[in-house]
Design a protein around this motif. Structure first.
Motif, short mmCIF file in Angstrom:
data_model
loop_
_atom_site.label_atom_id
_atom_site.label_comp_id
_atom_site.label_asym_id
_atom_site.label_seq_id
_atom_site.Cartn_x
_atom_site.Cartn_y
_atom_site.Cartn_z
N GLN A 55 2.12 4.98 -2.67
CA GLN A 55 2.19 5.68 -3.95
C GLN A 55 3.65 5.81 -4.37
O GLN A 55 4.49 6.20 -3.56
N ARG A 110 0.85 -1.20 0.00
CA ARG A 110 0.00 0.00 0.00
C ARG A 110 0.88 1.24 0.00
O ARG A 110 1.69 1.44 0.90
N SER A 166 1.14 4.47 2.45
CA SER A 166 -0.13 5.09 2.82
C SER A 166 -1.21 4.03 2.91
O SER A 166 -1.02 2.90 2.46
N GLU A 167 -2.32 4.40 3.47
CA GLU A 167 -3.47 3.50 3.55
C GLU A 167 -4.52 3.88 2.52
O GLU A 167 -5.70 3.64 2.71
N THR A 168 -4.11 4.48 1.42
CA THR A 168 -5.04 4.89 0.37
C THR A 168 -5.35 3.71 -0.54
O THR A 168 -4.93 2.58 -0.29
N GLU A 169 -6.03 3.99 -1.63
CA GLU A 169 -6.35 2.95 -2.60
C GLU A 169 -5.16 2.63 -3.51
O GLU A 169 -5.23 1.73 -4.33
N HIS A 170 -4.06 3.35 -3.38
CA HIS A 170 -2.90 3.14 -4.25
C HIS A 170 -2.09 1.92 -3.82
O HIS A 170 -1.94 1.64 -2.63
#
Length: 139
Positions: free
Chosen positions: A47, A45, A60-64
Motif C-alpha cells: 500500500q 504487493r 503487505s500480502e493484501t489485495e493492494h
C-alpha cells in the motif's frame, strides 16, 4: 524480504514508485537514475501512502498493489547515492524514514523478479492511502 545490510549481493535491480519514476517532475529521476537502464513497468504487493509531496510504501500480502518501474542500476555506488537520497545511508540521520529491502516485483510481462525497493519505516495512521496504487495518478 532482505534488508540493505547485505549489500554484497550481485543484483542491482531497483523498483521505484514515487519521485524517482521517470514521469515525476521533481527531477530526481534524471539525477539518480539517468544512467540506469529502464527494464519495465512493474507492480509490488503493498500500500502506498502520501507522506508529504512524496509517497511511502508499506509491503503487505493484501489485495493492494503499488505501481512503479524497475531499473537495472549501473553499480553499487549508484545504489549508495540512492540510499543518500532516500535518507537511509549509513551516515543519514536516524531514525531513517525508509529502509532499502529486496522484494518480489511483477513486471508487465508477468515475470516475477527480486528487486531493491525503499520501504517506509514510520507510523502510517495519520497518512492518506493512495487507493489507486499509483503515485502519479492518485486521484
Amino acid at each position: 524480504m532482505y534488508d540493505s545490510d547485505n549489500d554484497d549481493l550481485p543484483m542491482h535491480y531497483l523498483f521505484v514508485y514515487g519521485t524517482l519514476r521517470k514521469e515525476c517532475e521533481t527531477g530526481a529521476h534524471r539525477e539518480y537514475l539517468g544512467r540506469a537502464d529502464y527494464v519495465s513497468p512493474a507492480k509490488i504487493r503493498g500500500q502506498l501512502y502520501m507522506v508529504d509531496y512524496y509517497p511511502g510504501l508499506i509491503l503487505s500480502e493484501t489485495e493492494h498493489w503499488a505501481l512503479g518501474e524497475v531499473y537495472l542500476l549501473e553499480d553499487q555506488s549508484q545504489l549508495h547515492d540512492l540510499d543518500v537520497y532516500e535518507g537511509c545511508a549509513e551516515k543519514s540521520p536516524k531514525p531513517h524514514e525508509y529502509k532499502r529491502c529486496k522484494a518480489e516485483v511483477i513486471l508487465s510481462s508477468g515475470e516475477i523478479m527480486s528487486a531493491w525497493t525503499y520501504v517506509y519505516q514510520q507510523e502510517i495512521e495519520h497518512l492518506e492511502p493512495i487507493t489507486s496504487g499509483d503515485f502519479l495518478n492518485r486521484y
